[in-house]
Design a protein around this motif. Sequence first.
Motif, PDB file in Angstrom:
ATOM      1  N   ALA A 102       0.885  -1.176   0.000  1.00  0.00           N
ATOM      2  CA  ALA A 102       0.000   0.000   0.000  1.00  0.00           C
ATOM      3  C   ALA A 102       0.914   1.214   0.000  1.00  0.00           C
ATOM      4  CB  ALA A 102      -0.898   0.014   1.225  1.00  0.00           C
ATOM      5  N   LEU A 103       0.834   2.016  -1.055  1.00  0.00           N
ATOM      6  CA  LEU A 103       1.655   3.243  -1.150  1.00  0.00           C
ATOM      7  C   LEU A 103       0.764   4.389  -0.700  1.00  0.00           C
ATOM      8  CD1 LEU A 103       3.777   4.401  -4.249  1.00  0.00           C
ATOM      9  CD2 LEU A 103       2.900   5.874  -2.452  1.00  0.00           C
ATOM     10  N   LEU A 104       0.963   4.835   0.546  1.00  0.00           N
ATOM     11  CA  LEU A 104       0.087   5.856   1.127  1.00  0.00           C
ATOM     12  C   LEU A 104       0.537   7.241   0.654  1.00  0.00           C
ATOM     13  CD1 LEU A 104      -0.274   4.406   4.769  1.00  0.00           C
ATOM     14  CD2 LEU A 104      -1.557   3.839   2.719  1.00  0.00           C
ATOM     15  N   ASN A 105      -0.141   7.704  -0.390  1.00  0.00           N
ATOM     16  CA  ASN A 105       0.159   9.002  -1.012  1.00  0.00           C
ATOM     17  C   ASN A 105      -0.482  10.156  -0.249  1.00  0.00           C
ATOM     18  OD1 ASN A 105      -2.263   7.612  -2.102  1.00  0.00           O
ATOM     19  ND2 ASN A 105      -2.683   9.678  -2.831  1.00  0.00           N
ATOM     20  N   GLY A 106      -1.321   9.811   0.740  1.00  0.00           N
ATOM     21  CA  GLY A 106      -2.044  10.793   1.539  1.00  0.00           C
ATOM     22  C   GLY A 106      -2.739  10.054   2.668  1.00  0.00           C
ATOM     23  N   MET A 107      -3.650  10.798   3.341  1.00  0.00           N
ATOM     24  CA  MET A 107      -4.254  10.194   4.535  1.00  0.00           C
ATOM     25  C   MET A 107      -5.040   8.932   4.207  1.00  0.00           C
ATOM     26  SD  MET A 107      -7.579  12.346   5.599  1.00  0.00           S
ATOM     27  CE  MET A 107      -6.904  13.939   5.188  1.00  0.00           C
ATOM     28  N   ALA A 108      -5.073   8.035   5.215  1.00  0.00           N
ATOM     29  CA  ALA A 108      -5.855   6.796   5.096  1.00  0.00           C
ATOM     30  C   ALA A 108      -6.758   6.747   6.323  1.00  0.00           C
ATOM     31  CB  ALA A 108      -4.946   5.586   5.059  1.00  0.00           C
ATOM     32  N   VAL A 109      -8.073   6.645   6.107  1.00  0.00           N
ATOM     33  CA  VAL A 109      -8.978   6.547   7.255  1.00  0.00           C
ATOM     34  C   VAL A 109      -9.985   5.435   7.035  1.00  0.00           C
ATOM     35  CG1 VAL A 109      -8.797   8.975   7.974  1.00  0.00           C
ATOM     36  CG2 VAL A 109     -10.550   8.288   6.339  1.00  0.00           C
ATOM     37  N   GLY A 110     -10.472   4.880   8.137  1.00  0.00           N
ATOM     38  CA  GLY A 110     -11.528   3.871   8.071  1.00  0.00           C
ATOM     39  C   GLY A 110     -11.132   2.681   7.230  1.00  0.00           C
ATOM     40  N   GLY A 111     -12.008   2.336   6.295  1.00  0.00           N
ATOM     41  CA  GLY A 111     -11.721   1.204   5.413  1.00  0.00           C
ATOM     42  C   GLY A 111     -10.453   1.393   4.602  1.00  0.00           C
ATOM     43  N   GLY A 127       4.432  13.100   6.840  1.00  0.00           N
ATOM     44  CA  GLY A 127       3.532  14.183   7.227  1.00  0.00           C
ATOM     45  C   GLY A 127       2.056  13.861   7.150  1.00  0.00           C
ATOM     46  N   ILE A 128       1.692  12.654   6.735  1.00  0.00           N
ATOM     47  CA  ILE A 128       0.258  12.339   6.636  1.00  0.00           C
ATOM     48  C   ILE A 128      -0.211  11.709   7.943  1.00  0.00           C
ATOM     49  CG2 ILE A 128       0.451  11.997   4.143  1.00  0.00           C
ATOM     50  CD1 ILE A 128       0.177   8.949   4.689  1.00  0.00           C
ATOM     51  N   LYS A 129      -1.525  11.444   7.992  1.00  0.00           N
ATOM     52  CA  LYS A 129      -2.085  10.751   9.149  1.00  0.00           C
ATOM     53  C   LYS A 129      -2.886   9.544   8.675  1.00  0.00           C
ATOM     54  CE  LYS A 129      -2.314  14.615  12.394  1.00  0.00           C
ATOM     55  NZ  LYS A 129      -3.173  15.367  13.374  1.00  0.00           N
ATOM     56  N   ALA A 130      -3.081   8.617   9.597  1.00  0.00           N
ATOM     57  CA  ALA A 130      -3.873   7.428   9.281  1.00  0.00           C
ATOM     58  C   ALA A 130      -4.667   7.051  10.520  1.00  0.00           C
ATOM     59  CB  ALA A 130      -2.970   6.268   8.856  1.00  0.00           C
ATOM     60  N   GLY A 131      -5.880   6.543  10.325  1.00  0.00           N
ATOM     61  CA  GLY A 131      -6.666   6.193  11.496  1.00  0.00           C
ATOM     62  C   GLY A 131      -7.822   5.271  11.231  1.00  0.00           C
ATOM     63  N   PHE A 132      -7.968   4.302  12.131  1.00  0.00           N
ATOM     64  CA  PHE A 132      -9.130   3.400  12.092  1.00  0.00           C
ATOM     65  C   PHE A 132     -10.278   4.131  12.795  1.00  0.00           C
ATOM     66  CE2 PHE A 132      -7.237  -0.579  10.555  1.00  0.00           C
ATOM     67  CZ  PHE A 132      -5.886  -0.300  10.683  1.00  0.00           C
ATOM     68  N   ILE A 133     -10.879   5.079  12.096  1.00  0.00           N
ATOM     69  CA  ILE A 133     -11.823   6.021  12.728  1.00  0.00           C
ATOM     70  C   ILE A 133     -13.252   5.470  12.812  1.00  0.00           C
ATOM     71  CG2 ILE A 133     -10.516   8.118  12.202  1.00  0.00           C
ATOM     72  CD1 ILE A 133     -13.390   7.238  10.009  1.00  0.00           C
ATOM     73  N   GLN A 134     -13.445   4.230  12.495  1.00  0.00           N
ATOM     74  CA  GLN A 134     -14.803   3.656  12.464  1.00  0.00           C
ATOM     75  C   GLN A 134     -15.571   3.914  13.773  1.00  0.00           C
ATOM     76  OE1 GLN A 134     -12.068   2.357  11.209  1.00  0.00           O
ATOM     77  NE2 GLN A 134     -12.489   1.040   9.442  1.00  0.00           N
ATOM     78  N   GLY A 135     -14.873   3.866  14.909  1.00  0.00           N
ATOM     79  CA  GLY A 135     -15.556   4.054  16.203  1.00  0.00           C
ATOM     80  C   GLY A 135     -16.279   5.379  16.288  1.00  0.00           C
ATOM     81  N   THR A 136     -15.746   6.395  15.581  1.00  0.00           N
ATOM     82  CA  THR A 136     -16.408   7.712  15.630  1.00  0.00           C
ATOM     83  C   THR A 136     -17.737   7.694  14.888  1.00  0.00           C
ATOM     84  OG1 THR A 136     -15.284   8.448  13.621  1.00  0.00           O
ATOM     85  CG2 THR A 136     -14.174   8.880  15.721  1.00  0.00           C
ATOM     86  N   LEU A 162      -7.404   0.815  17.293  1.00  0.00           N
ATOM     87  CA  LEU A 162      -8.852   0.594  17.108  1.00  0.00           C
ATOM     88  C   LEU A 162      -9.672   1.379  18.135  1.00  0.00           C
ATOM     89  CD1 LEU A 162      -8.666  -3.253  16.456  1.00  0.00           C
ATOM     90  CD2 LEU A 162      -9.216  -1.487  14.750  1.00  0.00           C
ATOM     91  N   LEU A 163      -9.216   1.342  19.399  1.00  0.00           N
ATOM     92  CA  LEU A 163      -9.993   1.976  20.466  1.00  0.00           C
ATOM     93  C   LEU A 163      -9.960   3.500  20.353  1.00  0.00           C
ATOM     94  CD1 LEU A 163      -9.010  -0.143  23.627  1.00  0.00           C
ATOM     95  CD2 LEU A 163     -11.092  -0.309  22.237  1.00  0.00           C
ATOM     96  N   ARG A 164      -8.795   4.069  19.974  1.00  0.00           N
ATOM     97  CA  ARG A 164      -8.711   5.531  19.944  1.00  0.00           C
ATOM     98  C   ARG A 164      -9.452   6.105  18.736  1.00  0.00           C
ATOM     99  NH1 ARG A 164      -4.390   8.130  20.919  1.00  0.00           N
ATOM    100  NH2 ARG A 164      -3.270   6.489  22.007  1.00  0.00           N
ATOM    101  N   ALA A 165      -9.600   5.360  17.663  1.00  0.00           N
ATOM    102  CA  ALA A 165     -10.400   5.803  16.501  1.00  0.00           C
ATOM    103  C   ALA A 165     -10.037   7.228  16.085  1.00  0.00           C
ATOM    104  CB  ALA A 165     -11.894   5.700  16.804  1.00  0.00           C
TER     105      ALA A 165
END
Length: 254
Positions: A102-111, A127-136, A162-165
């Motif tokens: 996976a070449l993360l060219n920018g932010m990755a969230v959720g799925g 400088g990008i961010k990534a997050g399993f934000i599903q909990g939100t 996962l918990l911090r979402a």
Amino acid sequence: MSSVLLERDYDGIVWFTINRPEKRNAINDEVMDALQDTIRLVEENDKVKVLVITGAGDQAFCSGGDLSEFHHLHTKEEAYRMLSKMGTILYSLLTLSKPTVALLNGMAVGGGCELATACDFRYAKQGIKAGFIQGTLGITTGWGGASMLFEKLPYAYALDLLLRAERVPIEKMVEYGWVHALLTEENRKEQCRKLLSPYLAQSVPVLRSYKQYAVKKWKTDEFRTKFFAEIEQCAVLWESEEHEEAVRTFLNRK
Ligand SMILES: CC[C@H](C(=O)O)C(=O)SCCNC(=O)CCNC(=O)[C@H](O)C(C)(C)COP(=O)(O)OP(=O)(O)OC[C@H]1O[C@@H](n2cnc3c(N)ncnc32)[C@H](O)[C@@H]1OP(=O)(O)O
């Protein structure tokens, strides 16, 4: 404009680009179908050595499921049909017998994080961010992301994400071992190719043999049962008022 771009290089790399930058490369049915076809091509073609998945533009790798298309899914059964479709595709990506990136060219969230986690390696722009934000959104990972994360990261790191979402700075994702290389050069594609060059020097039978050995532990009824139980749990939560409200808030926010 096609939702997906597909390129095949002389050196054996197939590049799969989600081409929906106007929606932060959100995944809809068209992207799912193209990804399924590409995974089959990579699996079956003896001249293909590596699959790289990335996103168009420089703002997002992938923002997960397309909420503007999937918000009409209300019942557990309706949600499970979509979730299990992509879950099955990510399971085939996880167990593909060729190396995947996976070449993360920018932010990755959720799925988008679940898609990235299904790959063997994650190379990310600085400088990008990534997050399993599903909990939100009042749900849990719906494409098998938690099952894969607990397989690939130490327990406490996987549970923390996962918990911090939250969207987490990519440097933290390097510390957690989710990201394997930071891409510092302007030409990320060429830097990715350089990182892959030792793998590309091997024959397809060698690459295929090592991957078949590596993924054997996930080709069991026990893991598949766990993987799809996770998806069922997301479908249960999908019906909740919390989820419905969160999606309405997102779609009506402007
Ligand atoms: C389906 C289940 C699946 C799973 O876990 O199994 C999931 O992925 S659930 C999680 C679904 N994804 C999200 O909740 C992310 C929603 N998007 C955002 O939070 C932000 O858009 C973000 C952080 C990705 C980017 O923020 P930024 O400020 O850079 O951009 P905008 O929010 O202004 O968005 C630009 C444009 O893109 C559209 N967009 C972004 N994400 C999605 C999406 N997931 N589905 C549909 N459309 C999306 C957004 O609506 C804007 O379009 P516009 O026409 O200008 O309103």
